[in-house]
Design a protein around this motif. Structure first.
Motif, short mmCIF file in Angstrom:
data_model
loop_
_atom_site.label_atom_id
_atom_site.label_comp_id
_atom_site.label_asym_id
_atom_site.label_seq_id
_atom_site.Cartn_x
_atom_site.Cartn_y
_atom_site.Cartn_z
N LEU A 1 0.82 -1.21 0.00
CA LEU A 1 0.00 0.00 0.00
C LEU A 1 0.85 1.26 0.00
O LEU A 1 0.39 2.33 -0.37
N GLY B 1 0.88 2.81 -3.27
CA GLY B 1 -0.37 3.31 -3.81
C GLY B 1 -1.56 2.49 -3.34
O GLY B 1 -1.41 1.33 -2.96
N ASP B 2 -2.73 3.08 -3.39
CA ASP B 2 -3.94 2.41 -2.93
C ASP B 2 -4.24 1.20 -3.80
O ASP B 2 -3.93 1.18 -4.99
N THR C 1 -7.22 -2.25 -4.31
CA THR C 1 -8.47 -2.90 -3.90
C THR C 1 -8.13 -4.22 -3.21
O THR C 1 -7.02 -4.74 -3.34
N LYS D 1 -7.40 -2.80 9.64
CA LYS D 1 -8.40 -1.74 9.73
C LYS D 1 -8.72 -1.40 11.19
O LYS D 1 -8.73 -0.24 11.58
N VAL E 1 -4.79 0.93 8.24
CA VAL E 1 -5.24 1.19 6.86
C VAL E 1 -6.62 1.87 6.89
O VAL E 1 -7.36 1.75 7.87
N ARG F 1 -10.28 2.27 4.66
CA ARG F 1 -11.07 1.48 3.71
C ARG F 1 -12.13 2.38 3.10
O ARG F 1 -12.79 3.14 3.80
N GLU F 2 -12.30 2.26 1.81
CA GLU F 2 -13.32 3.06 1.13
C GLU F 2 -13.96 2.24 0.02
O GLU F 2 -13.24 1.68 -0.82
N LEU G 1 -11.45 -0.17 -1.69
CA LEU G 1 -10.10 0.37 -1.85
C LEU G 1 -9.44 0.56 -0.48
O LEU G 1 -10.02 1.16 0.43
N TYR G 2 -8.23 0.06 -0.38
CA TYR G 2 -7.47 0.19 0.87
C TYR G 2 -6.30 1.15 0.68
O TYR G 2 -5.68 1.17 -0.38
N SER G 3 -6.01 1.90 1.73
CA SER G 3 -4.86 2.80 1.69
C SER G 3 -4.17 2.84 3.05
O SER G 3 -4.77 2.50 4.07
N ASN H 1 -2.69 4.32 6.47
CA ASN H 1 -2.96 5.44 7.36
C ASN H 1 -1.65 5.81 8.06
O ASN H 1 -1.29 5.22 9.08
#
Lengths: 94, 94
Positions: free
Chosen positions: A20, A23-24, A26, A49, A54, A56-57, A64-66, A68
């Motif tokens: 991650l 970059g973000d 899925t 999470k 991370v 989540r959106e 999509l995960y990114s 934190n």
DNA sequence: TAGATAATTAGAATATCATCTAAATAAATG
DNA sequence: CATTTATTTAGATGATATTCTAATTATCTA
């Protein structure tokens, strides 16, 4: 802080964080990098999470995960407290 | 790196590290800060030792434990790799 | 050397964790 | 609206981890 370290104590989860970093991604894209089943991957993502490591959106059909980075920096502070001998602040981070 | 994070993933062990930050302690002195049995404490100390997070030195009848800041700084590097967006070094630390 | 103190090892009980398959939910599309 | 695709939830299983008591090892001292 405990939840964070527990989350970081698994090599697969640390690998997810490294992915991650670039970059973000899925959930499915992340799964492509591992040989484990998707439910297992989902389990690891859930732990990351809950530890707020991370974000989540939902993006339509995908999730999509990114990274934190805020929480990652809190963990860094924990280490700084431990290693910086001039830091006389009695730590709030347990 | 995995062994290190595993060692850090327990609250008791992190508490031991915080105690040692203020100065070296014998196994018995460390045990005084916990309600668990001495064998359990010894088990945790052993895990920290194997992860090279602490150093052990026999002092006669006692065994003295101290922080190994070298390894702690390696872990810090791992976090820096993850958070510092300008670091283009592709990490060796897994 | 016998007894006391400090610490670890052995072995067992219990809890937690990682992983799987099968089933469920959510969204997109013909 | 039925089907496909993406993801998560449920429930089970095997592996690890934490903790305990009892026994052992190492050292010091009278």
């Amino acid at each position: 802080m405990n939840e964070t370290f527990k989350a970081l104590s698994d090599a697969n989860r640390r690998q997810i964080l490294r992915l991650l970093r670039q970059g973000d991604l899925t959930a499915g894209e992340i799964a492509e990098h591992f040989s484990m089943s998707k439910p297992s991957l989902s389990h690891h993502l859930n732990i990351l999470k809950q530890a707020h490591l991370v974000l989540r959106e939902r993006k339509g059909q995908h999730v999509l995960y990114s990274l934190n980075t805020t929480v990652l920096q809190e963990v860094m502070s924990w280490f700084l407290e431990l290693t910086d001998e001039y830091n006389r602040d009695e730590g709030a981070l347990k």
